[in-house]
Scaffold this motif. Sequence first.
Motif, short mmCIF file in Angstrom:
data_model
loop_
_atom_site.label_atom_id
_atom_site.label_comp_id
_atom_site.label_asym_id
_atom_site.label_seq_id
_atom_site.Cartn_x
_atom_site.Cartn_y
_atom_site.Cartn_z
N GLU B 261 48.16 9.12 -12.05
CA GLU B 261 49.53 9.37 -11.61
C GLU B 261 49.57 10.44 -10.53
N LEU B 262 48.67 11.41 -10.64
CA LEU B 262 48.65 12.52 -9.67
C LEU B 262 47.83 12.17 -8.43
N GLY B 263 47.16 11.03 -8.47
CA GLY B 263 46.32 10.66 -7.35
C GLY B 263 45.04 11.47 -7.26
N VAL B 264 44.58 11.96 -8.37
CA VAL B 264 43.32 12.70 -8.41
C VAL B 264 42.18 11.72 -8.68
N ALA B 265 41.18 11.70 -7.82
CA ALA B 265 40.11 10.71 -7.94
C ALA B 265 39.22 10.96 -9.16
N VAL B 266 39.02 9.90 -9.93
CA VAL B 266 38.14 9.94 -11.11
C VAL B 266 37.11 8.85 -10.96
N PRO B 267 35.83 9.14 -11.03
CA PRO B 267 35.25 10.46 -11.26
C PRO B 267 34.94 11.22 -9.97
N GLY B 268 35.45 10.71 -8.85
CA GLY B 268 35.13 11.34 -7.57
C GLY B 268 35.40 12.83 -7.55
N LYS B 269 36.63 13.18 -7.85
CA LYS B 269 36.95 14.61 -7.86
C LYS B 269 36.72 15.21 -9.24
#
Lengths: 338, 338
Positions: B261-269
């Motif tokens: 939802e927050l646009g945080v890359a998983v597992p990239g970030k």
Amino acid sequence: MRKSTLEEVAAAAGVSKMTASRALRGTSDVSKETREKVLQAAERLNYVGNRLALSLSSQRTNLVAVVVPSMSNIVFPEVLAGISAGLEGSGMQAVFGISDYDAAKEREIIRDMLSWQPSAIIVTGLDQPEDTVRMLKNATIPIIQIMDLDGEPVDFNVGLSHGKAGEDMARALIAAGRRRFGYVGSALELDLRAGKRKAGFERVLGKSGLAFMQSQIDDAFSSVALGKQLTRAALAAMPDLDCLYYSNDDMATGGLFACMELGVAVPGKILIAGFNGLDLANALPVRIATSRSPRHLIGEVAAKLARDVVADGKTIDRKRIAFTPEIIGIGPFENSTG
Amino acid sequence: MRKSTLEEVAAAAGVSKMTASRALRGTSDVSKETREKVLQAAERLNYVGNRLALSLSSQRTNLVAVVVPSMSNIVFPEVLAGISAGLEGSGMQAVFGISDYDAAKEREIIRDMLSWQPSAIIVTGLDQPEDTVRMLKNATIPIIQIMDLDGEPVDFNVGLSHGKAGEDMARALIAAGRRRFGYVGSALELDLRAGKRKAGFERVLGKSGLAFMQSQIDDAFSSVALGKQLTRAALAAMPDLDCLYYSNDDMATGGLFACMELGVAVPGKILIAGFNGLDLANALPVRIATSRSPRHLIGEVAAKLARDVVADGKTIDRKRIAFTPEIIGIGPFENSTG
DNA sequence: ATGAAAGCGCTAACAT
DNA sequence: ATGTTAGCGCTTTCAT
């Protein structure tokens, strides 16, 4: 270190078995000092009552037998938790059995449970074969059938109409503008309630001159992974569907994940609709539609019914307690996420 | 229509109670014709044996008492299913109780269950208070503690080391290049195994000169929604974490949804790591790390242990059966999805 | 191969 | 307030 008996506790306290029994149970009058003596003796001997003897003698077990079809998704565990909660403080104990959606196994489990002389029995669904029903009736204890209302209950019935749940969902989806429907489900010959939802859904589609344009059904039990796999197949076969109805939320969740992986907008392009209203479904990053089934509550209400009926043969008039699942997660076409 | 008894069946078949009993159980020798007569009479009278009487008389119940802390996620239902499967065909029956992670309630449930004179008891964890342990020991039946290995078992022990599971996961994540760790969990005072995993994880972090840079812990029980909420809080407080360790997969799944939802890359970030290896975790559209706990198998093995021990007082040497959870879902930094 | 007697540990019913 | 008797429905043990 043999298990100590009431007789030994009585001897240690210098009273008769009966007095010890009364002191321990707190029934009728026992003098304060006598009670103290008995309680201390019991404590000292680590006395644990023998319920086999108690129940055999008193002719009541305060056991509630419960048969559920599955423990492989969260639905029935929640029902059991509800039953457990509903029984709390009543002195009644639930005994669980799992039928694995197998009618023969269910019959054997019920036979087994009945041999423990339960005070009531809670079984899932209304579609037991005739011989099972005969066995149940023969037990002459309250029989509470839960989850489903579509059929003839033997005695008490607590649940919801799955046919109507399917109908209602179809109506809501049509009202939301969907027209190109697909179905994804599994194990429908075994999970009869899922079948009833599908049938209800189809009845309403038919009335609107619609039908499932694509249908993916597998024999395996429902799971997120299976929902994902069947959804990929459905979309490959018919990419321009605008709505998929699933046998339950686990499958629907898998469907959503498939769409996310394929970059198909949900609900922008496809609306995903399941059944149960699982916590999981409500926490998903993208909204899916579902019907909230009051699983915990059904268990609790069934348990309280069992308490009331057993309590003192109280005559219960309401033989049928119906719940209507609330539909959530349907909106207009905006709000898409892929 | 009263329940028919063995005596009535015997009378109807024209034999003695004892002969009827033997015919029904198939023990010792009964002539073929006599057996037939008895079976038919039993069938005709809808005879269902009374296990209270049977067990009281024979001094064995073939009941296995099982106490689990919760039914609100899929973990313990799977254990119960495993126990149920492991007992199948043994003539033994499981009786379940739910403690809600409450030690006092657990003690009362155990007391209650012991009064049914079970042949064995399976309890979750190794951290029962002293009085509960005394009660268990006093029952002089096999005691099987499951799930956890970190502590002193009373008798038999089937499970895994949660401390080590936490350590192993920390090592794997450090090896994968993560350094900026956060923790998200809940109800750690109650779910002691989750606490042990966290402690193990922290031990390894410490050895590498690392520590949790951010930690979000709530009192409520774990759920996907709670994992989502706490993850938002953790990321708001410390946006540049590169890994979040969760108390379990439900929480971790919520964490993944928050990231999506927050646009945080998983597992990239951020790499998300849970515990259990739920089917759900494996079907997620984005890979998260987790330790596969063999829940069903632990139940099955515990049940078979109960069978073996009860069978004929057979001496079992292996008092401790250890499983090591496999870590899955960790890879290098590529492969990101937001 | 079948039966009779005794008893499992407790409570119900009826004393006192 | 406490005790006595009988019996719940079955199996165990010992006969035959």
